[in-house]
Design an enzyme around this catalytic site. Structure first.
Site, PDB file in Angstrom:
ATOM      1  CE1 TYR A  78      17.078 -12.410  23.042  1.00 15.87           C
ATOM      2  CE2 TYR A  78      15.762 -13.154  24.958  1.00 15.87           C
ATOM      3  CZ  TYR A  78      16.625 -13.341  23.662  1.00 15.87           C
ATOM      4  OH  TYR A  78      16.599 -14.651  23.230  1.00 15.87           O
ATOM      5  CB  CYS A  79      14.208  -7.060  20.421  1.00 13.21           C
ATOM      6  SG  CYS A  79      14.742  -5.565  20.783  1.00 13.21           S
ATOM      7  NE  ARG A  80      18.764  -5.558  14.823  1.00 11.02           N
ATOM      8  CZ  ARG A  80      19.222  -4.395  14.666  1.00 11.02           C
ATOM      9  NH1 ARG A  80      20.570  -4.377  14.705  1.00 11.02           N
ATOM     10  NH2 ARG A  80      18.454  -3.227  14.125  1.00 11.02           N
TER      11      ARG A  80
END
Length: 118
Positions: A78-80
């Site tokens: 996941y990221c932002r």
């Protein structure tokens, strides 16, 4: 990367699986299935809040740090917002990982009630 290309993949590209926050919670948190959760944001972003249990390997470094990620269990990235995680998922698949899931963005995780550690 557009929503449709994230869901169905770009022509000729190896596609990765998208997992919703609810499905992640059910399978990996509540179901306690072993996996590696990778936050692919920068170290500064990671320190500002992350999903419990996540390790931090920025998307720029993931290709050089594959030894920190087991191929023997599912990998969830996941990221932002979901763009960098899609890129990281493709990198892992290209490196021979067989079960890679893109959780998308931390914002959506939090919006759906997911826990963030600070």
């Amino acid at each position: 990367m557009s929503f449709l290309s994230r869901m169905f993949g770009a022509p000729g590209a190896s596609s990765h699986q998208v997992i919703t926050p609810a499905a992640y919670m059910s399978r990996f948190v509540d179901g306690k299935e072993q996996h590696t959760l990778v936050d692919v944001r920068s170290p500064d972003e990671y320190r500002s809040g992350y999903i419990p249990g996540a390790i931090n390997i920025s998307v720029q470094e993931i290709g050089g740090k594959l030894g920190k990620i087991s191929k023997d269990q599912p990998v969830v990235v996941y990221c932002r917002s979901g763009s960098r995680s899609a890129h990281a998922a493709q990198t892992l698949l290209a490196a021979g990982y067989s079960e890679v899931y893109d959780l998308g963005g931390l914002f959506e995780w939090a919006r759906q009630g997911g826990t963030i550690t600070y």
